[in-house]
Enzyme design. Structure first.
Site, PDB file in Angstrom:
ATOM      1  N   CYS A   1       0.999  -1.239  -0.138  1.00  0.00           N
ATOM      2  CA  CYS A   1      -0.003   0.010  -0.129  1.00  0.00           C
ATOM      3  C   CYS A   1       0.982   1.123  -0.115  1.00  0.00           C
ATOM      4  O   CYS A   1       1.499   1.595  -0.937  1.00  0.00           O
ATOM      5  CB  CYS A   1      -0.985  -0.139   1.175  1.00  0.00           C
ATOM      6  SG  CYS A   1      -2.349   1.027   1.116  1.00  0.00           S
TER       7      CYS A   1
ATOM      8  N   HIS B   1      -3.684  -5.148   0.129  1.00  0.00           N
ATOM      9  CA  HIS B   1      -2.982  -5.627   1.400  1.00  0.00           C
ATOM     10  C   HIS B   1      -3.102  -7.451   1.570  1.00  0.00           C
ATOM     11  O   HIS B   1      -4.145  -8.034   1.939  1.00  0.00           O
ATOM     12  CB  HIS B   1      -4.104  -4.954   2.622  1.00  0.00           C
ATOM     13  CG  HIS B   1      -3.734  -3.660   3.003  1.00  0.00           C
ATOM     14  ND1 HIS B   1      -2.866  -3.339   3.790  1.00  0.00           N
ATOM     15  CD2 HIS B   1      -4.360  -2.444   2.475  1.00  0.00           C
ATOM     16  CE1 HIS B   1      -2.713  -1.974   3.828  1.00  0.00           C
ATOM     17  NE2 HIS B   1      -3.656  -1.469   3.122  1.00  0.00           N
TER      18      HIS B   1
ATOM     19  N   GLU C   1      -1.756  -9.176   3.313  1.00  0.00           N
ATOM     20  CA  GLU C   1      -1.730  -9.905   4.629  1.00  0.00           C
ATOM     21  C   GLU C   1      -2.872 -10.441   4.966  1.00  0.00           C
ATOM     22  O   GLU C   1      -3.293 -11.179   5.983  1.00  0.00           O
ATOM     23  CB  GLU C   1      -1.049  -8.947   5.431  1.00  0.00           C
ATOM     24  CG  GLU C   1      -1.833  -7.598   5.912  1.00  0.00           C
ATOM     25  CD  GLU C   1      -1.543  -6.683   4.764  1.00  0.00           C
ATOM     26  OE1 GLU C   1      -1.540  -5.500   5.366  1.00  0.00           O
ATOM     27  OE2 GLU C   1      -1.119  -6.658   4.003  1.00  0.00           O
TER      28      GLU C   1
END
Length: 543
Positions: free
Chosen positions: A382, A515, A517
């Site tokens: 990001c 993102h 994750e």
């Protein structure tokens, strides 16, 4: 009809209700049941999207674009069930909706009150969107006794009466503190906590007792006697060596058996815990070790990057590698180049995560430059990708390259995104609009270049990842950036928004606008994190 498990907490906060809910969901799932987990948050924010990470930890984003509590990340990581907008509600959202109804005249002139209007809204939320489920686990945030959580506990009490006791079970987490001067555990806080919630009309069926030392049988008997539960329903919860050992630990103490017993379910299949024993085997019997330097803004509170730290662990699981994370404050690199080298040279890989605002931005850019020049594996997420593009632009001769997020600039390599396409159609935003819920949120598709490193890692040409941002790489600068060695290997399907950038001449250099994750699981590590840790392992062999 779905059965409900209500999880509450007493004595103090941070006893692990979220991990309890996630672990219990995983254990019921391991028995073949379909489970969904929900979070009730008593605070008055509509959602945590505008809250500082130092206040509330990370904001977890769902596929459908909800900004939610970080506990929903635990739920997803432990069960693999993607959370939805309907899985997290706050007092602020409930009151906002009730006031909107009142203004429309929906209550036909009635006096709007906490009971029944607020409690009915909470119950509607709990009972919505549950078709096909065997169990719904509802975690109530905060601590019993807090004034803001009272409407939720009251709604819980009403639901137990509405649904019947065979359809609901209450699990209460408490603290059994170790008093070192006395050399013993004390059960009185647990007794008082259970008395408090019982006075509100909710008698717990199962008690999860957090303690630093093993809980003796005599203390379990005392808690059972004074708290009106069977001794077998007093479950000790000691600190685990890994959060992924918690399901195994709780099963060993009989948590899932006791919950099923409270439901009078005697024919439940035995759980298949192979998934969790394999994860722990990989964590315990690792074959190497790497250190990852995370250069961020909120490093003083690891919960601000909770999903990120867990995804790095997942990458280690995929490679049978122990991952050590060194949290590095980006601000310390802004004025001292010697500090930059001293801190980053020992790292086997460098990651710059997401964030907001200009504080520490030059330190992050310096970290990107260090990783590029020293050929250390680099991962930008990001804002981290945006910093990589600013650094690349400066290296390509664009003096003053910056982001409009940081103030006025003559070279806006990064700028505010004012419109984009979503499944709901064209989304438009204004610079002076509301902050909450206005970013590009949720799952969006991206197309990857066929011969790119990203496409090779994913093994696909089209991916879907979750986003949370309001600034984008300015495509006006793409030719300059590509001439400087950055390749935009991932774009939105309409070709307007850069999604992935990489350097083909670097051992491992990837930046992503999304993102990743948020979609990583211990039993299904995200491919980007698995590849990143593999690159760190290769780097460790060169040092």
């Amino acid at each position: 009809m779905a059965r409900f498990i209500f999880v509450t907490g007493g004595v103090v906060s941070s006893l692990g209700k979220g991990l309890l809910s996630a672990s219990l969901g995983a254990l019921l799932q391991a028995r073949g049941y379909k489970v969904r987990i929900r979070k009730f948050d008593p605070y008055l924010n509509v959602d945590p999207g505008t809250m500082s990470p130092y206040q509330h930890g990370e904001v977890y984003v769902t596929d459908d674009g909800a900004e939610t509590d970080l506990d929903l990340g635990h739920y997803e990581r432990f069960t693999g069930v993607s959370a939805r907008q309907s899985d997290n509600v706050t007092s602020g959202r409930i009151y906002r909706d009730i006031i909107a109804r009142e203004r429309r005249g929906d209550y036909l002139g009635a006096t709007v009150q906490v009971i029944p209007h607020v409690t009915n809204a909470i119950k509607e939320f709990a009972l919505s969107d549950i078709d096909g489920l065997d169990f719904v686990i509802c975690e109530i945030g905060g601590t019993v006794g807090d004034i803001e959580s009272l409407p939720f506990v009251e709604a819980l009490r009403q639901l137990r009466n509405d649904l019947g006791r065979d359809q609901t079970v209450s699990v209460h987490t408490t603290l059994v503190p170790w008093i070192s001067a006395a050399g013993e555990l004390k059960t009185k806080p647990t007794q008082h906590s259970v008395r408090e919630i019982a006075s509100l009309g909710v008698q717990p069926d199962v008690l999860l007792c957090r303690c630093e030392k093993p809980l003796p049988d005599s203390d379990r008997e005392k808690i059972a006697l004074f708290c009106n539960v069977p001794k077998s329903a007093v479950i000790p919860a000691l600190d685990a060596r890994s959060i992924y050992d918690v399901p195994l630990q709780y099963h060993g103490e009989g948590l899932d058996d006791e919950v099923l017993r409270a439901f009078r379910i005697a024919d439940a299949p035995a759980p298949d815990l192979t998934r969790w024993t394999e994860i722990m085997d990989r964590l315990d019997n690792y074959e190497g070790e790497v250190t990852i330097g995370v250069v961020g803004k909120y490093v003083g509170l690891p919960d601000a990057y909770k999903s990120l730290s867990e995804a790095l662990v997942h990458g280690g699981i995929a490679n049978r590698t122990r991952v050590k994370i060194r949290w590095l404050d980006a601000e310390m690199f802004e004025s001292d180049e010697s500090e930059l080298a001293a801190q980053l040279e020992p790292m086997h890989a460098i990651l710059v995560p997401g964030g907001f605002g200009d504080r520490g931005s030059e330190g992050k850019i310096a970290a990107v430059k260090f990783a590029r020049e020293r050929e250390i594996p680099f991962f930008g997420i990001c804002l981290g990708m945006q910093m990589a593009c600013i650094e690349g632009a400066r290296e390509a001769g664009v003096d003053g390259a910056s982001s409009t997020e940081f103030g006025e600039t003559t070279e806006p390599v990064i700028g505010l995104i004012t419109e984009w396409m979503s499944e709901a159609g064209l989304q438009e935003r204004a610079a002076d609009g509301d902050m909450g819920g206005t970013m590009r949120l949720g799952a969006y598709e991206a197309e990857l270049g066929g011969n790119s490193r990203a496409a090779s890692i994913y093994g696909a040409s089209r991916i879907v990842e979750r986003h949370r941002h309001r600034y984008e790489v300015n495509t006006h600068y793409l030719p300059t950036l590509e001439e400087g060695g950055l390749v935009f290997s991932g774009m939105s399907p309409d070709g307007r928004l850069p999604e992935v950038v990489e350097r083909p001449d670097h051992p491992w250099f990837i930046g992503v606008q999304f993102h990743p994750e948020l979609k990583s699981r211990p039993f299904d590590p995200h491919p980007l994190f698995a590849s990143f840790i593999e690159a760190a392992v290769n780097q460790s062999r060169l040092v």
